[in-house]
Motif scaffolding. Structure first.
Motif, PDB file in Angstrom:
ATOM      1  N   CYS A  89      -9.810   8.662  93.307  1.00  0.00           N
ATOM      2  CA  CYS A  89     -10.486   8.570  92.001  1.00  0.00           C
ATOM      3  C   CYS A  89      -9.478   8.438  90.865  1.00  0.00           C
ATOM      4  CB  CYS A  89     -11.374   9.788  91.771  1.00  0.00           C
ATOM      5  SG  CYS A  89     -12.808   9.836  92.851  1.00  0.00           S
ATOM      6  N   ARG A  93     -18.893   9.074  84.631  1.00  0.00           N
ATOM      7  CA  ARG A  93     -18.892  10.531  84.684  1.00  0.00           C
ATOM      8  C   ARG A  93     -19.763  11.114  83.570  1.00  0.00           C
ATOM      9  NH1 ARG A  93     -18.658  13.183  88.378  1.00  0.00           N
ATOM     10  NH2 ARG A  93     -17.449  14.860  87.511  1.00  0.00           N
ATOM     11  N   TRP A  99     -18.330  12.145  91.584  1.00  0.00           N
ATOM     12  CA  TRP A  99     -17.070  11.431  91.807  1.00  0.00           C
ATOM     13  C   TRP A  99     -17.211  10.431  92.948  1.00  0.00           C
ATOM     14  CZ3 TRP A  99     -13.250  10.539  88.786  1.00  0.00           C
ATOM     15  CH2 TRP A  99     -12.912  11.447  87.785  1.00  0.00           C
ATOM     16  N   THR A 102     -19.091   7.460  91.635  1.00  0.00           N
ATOM     17  CA  THR A 102     -18.208   6.799  90.668  1.00  0.00           C
ATOM     18  C   THR A 102     -17.145   5.980  91.383  1.00  0.00           C
ATOM     19  OG1 THR A 102     -18.599   8.518  89.021  1.00  0.00           O
ATOM     20  CG2 THR A 102     -16.600   7.208  88.769  1.00  0.00           C
TER      21      THR A 102
END
Length: 77
Positions: free
Chosen positions: A2, A17, A23, A26
């Motif tokens: 990430c 976010r 996460w 994302t």
């Protein structure tokens, strides 16, 4: 992973976010975008003779701000 993706796509990661994406989601939403964006920003596609010379993974849906970043980097070369 990430953080590596965020180094290239900070605006996109921060937006996801803020919108409540985990996460994992994302990362899934931005991983390939970051790879393609990094290649464009590094100048990999600066001197191609035609669109037919681009590899298959050279394009990815990106917003206007991202393409603006790429154009600015290209103009500075």
């Amino acid at each position: 992973h990430c953080l590596a993706v965020r180094a290239v796509c900070q605006r996109e990661i921060d937006c996801d976010r803020r919108n409540g994406y985990s996460w994992k989601i994302t990362l899934l939403r931005n991983y390939w975008k970051s790879k393609v964006k990094q290649e464009w920003l590094s100048g990999k596609y600066s001197n191609i003779p035609s669109q037919f010379s681009l590899p298959e993974k050279s394009m990815y849906p990106m917003d206007v701000d991202t393409w603006g970043e790429i154009l600015e980097a290209e103009l500075e070369r």
